[in-house]
Design an enzyme around this catalytic site. Structure first.
Site, PDB file in Angstrom:
ATOM      1  N   ARG A 157       0.918  -1.125  -0.033  1.00  0.00           N
ATOM      2  CA  ARG A 157      -0.017   0.012  -0.109  1.00  0.00           C
ATOM      3  C   ARG A 157       0.702   1.201   0.060  1.00  0.00           C
ATOM      4  O   ARG A 157       0.713   2.038  -0.871  1.00  0.00           O
ATOM      5  CB  ARG A 157      -0.737   0.026   1.283  1.00  0.00           C
ATOM      6  CG  ARG A 157      -2.001  -0.605   1.325  1.00  0.00           C
ATOM      7  CD  ARG A 157      -2.601  -1.308   2.519  1.00  0.00           C
ATOM      8  NE  ARG A 157      -1.823  -2.404   2.981  1.00  0.00           N
ATOM      9  CZ  ARG A 157      -2.007  -3.533   2.545  1.00  0.00           C
ATOM     10  NH1 ARG A 157      -3.294  -3.949   2.176  1.00  0.00           N
ATOM     11  NH2 ARG A 157      -1.057  -4.558   2.924  1.00  0.00           N
ATOM     12  N   THR A 158       1.798   1.413   0.727  1.00  0.00           N
ATOM     13  CA  THR A 158       2.550   2.545   1.201  1.00  0.00           C
ATOM     14  C   THR A 158       3.334   3.062  -0.084  1.00  0.00           C
ATOM     15  O   THR A 158       3.354   4.058  -0.504  1.00  0.00           O
ATOM     16  CB  THR A 158       3.495   2.683   2.254  1.00  0.00           C
ATOM     17  OG1 THR A 158       2.449   2.093   3.609  1.00  0.00           O
ATOM     18  CG2 THR A 158       3.994   3.961   2.765  1.00  0.00           C
ATOM     19  N   LYS A 197      25.525  -5.194  -1.231  1.00  0.00           N
ATOM     20  CA  LYS A 197      27.189  -5.053  -1.366  1.00  0.00           C
ATOM     21  C   LYS A 197      27.794  -4.519   0.019  1.00  0.00           C
ATOM     22  O   LYS A 197      28.892  -4.407   0.054  1.00  0.00           O
ATOM     23  CB  LYS A 197      27.524  -4.734  -2.452  1.00  0.00           C
ATOM     24  CG  LYS A 197      27.049  -5.244  -3.833  1.00  0.00           C
ATOM     25  CD  LYS A 197      27.704  -4.271  -4.854  1.00  0.00           C
ATOM     26  CE  LYS A 197      27.294  -4.920  -6.470  1.00  0.00           C
ATOM     27  NZ  LYS A 197      27.828  -4.152  -7.643  1.00  0.00           N
ATOM     28  N   ARG A 257      11.303   4.058   3.980  1.00  0.00           N
ATOM     29  CA  ARG A 257      10.916   3.005   5.071  1.00  0.00           C
ATOM     30  C   ARG A 257      12.078   1.951   5.572  1.00  0.00           C
ATOM     31  O   ARG A 257      12.933   1.706   4.476  1.00  0.00           O
ATOM     32  CB  ARG A 257       9.833   2.143   4.481  1.00  0.00           C
ATOM     33  CG  ARG A 257       9.604   0.816   5.543  1.00  0.00           C
ATOM     34  CD  ARG A 257       8.383   0.102   4.876  1.00  0.00           C
ATOM     35  NE  ARG A 257       7.000   0.705   5.408  1.00  0.00           N
ATOM     36  CZ  ARG A 257       5.865   0.530   4.947  1.00  0.00           C
ATOM     37  NH1 ARG A 257       5.862  -0.799   4.566  1.00  0.00           N
ATOM     38  NH2 ARG A 257       4.833   1.133   5.412  1.00  0.00           N
ATOM     39  N   HIS A 262       4.913   6.219  11.555  1.00  0.00           N
ATOM     40  CA  HIS A 262       4.382   6.216  10.137  1.00  0.00           C
ATOM     41  C   HIS A 262       3.419   7.281  10.058  1.00  0.00           C
ATOM     42  O   HIS A 262       1.998   6.983  10.027  1.00  0.00           O
ATOM     43  CB  HIS A 262       3.788   4.798  10.121  1.00  0.00           C
ATOM     44  CG  HIS A 262       3.405   4.501   8.687  1.00  0.00           C
ATOM     45  ND1 HIS A 262       3.403   5.178   7.560  1.00  0.00           N
ATOM     46  CD2 HIS A 262       3.058   2.890   8.428  1.00  0.00           C
ATOM     47  CE1 HIS A 262       3.273   4.351   6.697  1.00  0.00           C
ATOM     48  NE2 HIS A 262       2.747   3.261   6.955  1.00  0.00           N
TER      49      HIS A 262
HETATM   50  C1  NCD Z   1       1.896  -0.854   8.327  1.00  0.00           C
HETATM   51  C2  NCD Z   1       3.259  -0.804   8.516  1.00  0.00           C
HETATM   52  O1  NCD Z   1       3.935  -1.067   7.642  1.00  0.00           O
HETATM   53  O2  NCD Z   1       3.959  -0.194   9.507  1.00  0.00           O
HETATM   54  N1  NCD Z   1       1.251  -0.932   7.106  1.00  0.00           N
HETATM   55  C3  NCD Z   1       1.269   0.084   6.235  1.00  0.00           C
HETATM   56  O3  NCD Z   1       1.763   0.862   6.108  1.00  0.00           O
HETATM   57  N2  NCD Z   1      -0.007   0.065   5.819  1.00  0.00           N
HETATM   58  C4  NCD Z   1       1.445  -2.064   9.426  1.00  0.00           C
HETATM   59  C5  NCD Z   1       1.750  -3.430   9.403  1.00  0.00           C
HETATM   60  O4  NCD Z   1       2.697  -3.475   8.710  1.00  0.00           O
HETATM   61  O5  NCD Z   1       1.177  -4.211   9.992  1.00  0.00           O
END
Ligand code: NCD
Length: 318
Positions: A68-69, A96, A118, A146
């Site tokens: 999703r993100t 590497k 991320r 997040h």
């Molecule tokens: C979340 C995350 O990665 O923190 N997912 C997301 O971004 N929609 C929650 C999760 O991974 O459970």
């Protein structure tokens, strides 16, 4: 002619990056949500393209898995006219032995305008932001923050309930490891919601009362009278020890099913950041119940919120 900006100077977003909800004011949050609201309808049109980020470059740098993100940042960037590159960490020089900072400085030398990051370590995105001259957006750092998830959750709540202030919101499950929970607690408290966290004692953060929330270990008690039930995935990838006796027992006590949901308000909404694990934290029928579950609405709101964030940050770019 009215030349007044829609938002006053005090609500203007003054930060060069979006690293967390922690330093955002109520005005900042409303500013982002108001702008995002405008994108919802535009994203439902056949022509979704804008030119406000024409010539700009966005790089997605994801050291953890994402559906999703990552996709929604990519769509948000492309719909605003930016060039978007997804760096695949698995096939990059990270494998590497290149450090995060060296990778960041390498990307920075190519003059991107936005880096969306991320990373499994809390604080890594903050560190990176000091090493580059572009806008950095935190797409999740360890169990820390997040921010765009909390913003899209807030937009979903606002669209469905017409307000955030005064609502009773229960955040249930693996609160200890959840950056989604942390960002949501910060945002919902700032916006005047009443926040509860519900978790097994082993999955509560240390000194949970310091977060400004009501704490429950009994889900039936915690869920009573709530307007919003936000379920969380068990973050097994962040667990070194056994935090729960068994999945079956976890679902029995802390999974959302029809009987427990009946204790919430009759019009309570079910939320989940995804990915969902059916039968672990949520009953599969409830997850698909479109009268109660807004899980897919959250996904839709995600693109609009990320467009708003990119637009706002672009005003501060050189
Ligand atoms: C979340 C995350 O990665 O923190 N997912 C997301 O971004 N929609 C929650 C999760 O991974 O459970």
């Amino acid at each position: 002619m009215n030349n007044k900006p829609a938002h006053s100077e005090s609500s203007a977003y003054q930060h060069p990056h979006l690293l967390g909800i922690e330093n955002l004011s109520r005005e900042n949050i409303n500013h982002i949500l108001d702008l995002a609201e405008g994108y919802i309808e535009k994203n439902r049109q056949i022509d979704k393209k804008h030119v406000i980020l024409k010539g700009r470059t966005l790089i997605n740098l994801f050291y953890e898995n994402s559906t999703r993100t990552r996709m929604s940042f990519e769509l948000a960037g492309k719909r605003l006219g930016a060039d978007v590159i997804n760096m695949s960490v698995a096939t990059s020089s990270v494998k590497k032995g290149e450090t995060l900072i060296d990778t960041a400085m390498t990307i920075n030398a190519m003059h991107p305008d936005f880096i969306v990051v991320r990373h499994p370590e809390s604080g890594a995105v903050h560190l990176l932001s000091h090493k580059v001259n572009c806008a950095v957006i935190n797409a999740g750092d360890g169990s820390h923050e997040h921010p765009t998830q909390a913003l899209l959750d807030a937009l979903t709540i606002r669209c469905k309930k017409g307000k955030i202030k005064g609502l009773k919101v229960a955040i249930c499950g693996d609160v200890l490891h959840s950056r989604v929970a942390r960002s949501n607690i910060l945002l919902l408290n700032t916006m005047g919601a009443e926040v509860r966290i519900i978790a097994p004692p082993t999955l509560l953060p240390p000194q949970p009362e310091k977060l400004g929330v009501e704490v429950f270990t009994d889900m039936r008690e915690g869920i009573k009278g709530c307007d919003i039930i936000m379920m969380l995935r068990l973050q097994l990838e962040r667990m070194e020890n056994n935090f729960i006796p068994s999945i079956r027992e976890y679902f029995h006590f802390w999974g959302l099913d029809k009987n427990k949901l009946a204790l919430a308000k009759p019009d309570a909404l079910i939320m989940h950041p995804g990915p969902i694990n059916r039968g672990i934290e949520i009953d599969t029928k409830l997850a698909d119940d479109l009268n109660r579950s807004v899980i897919l609405d959250q996904v839709e709101m995600g693109v609009a919120v990320r467009q708003a964030v990119l637009e706002i940050l672009s005003h501060r770019l050189k």
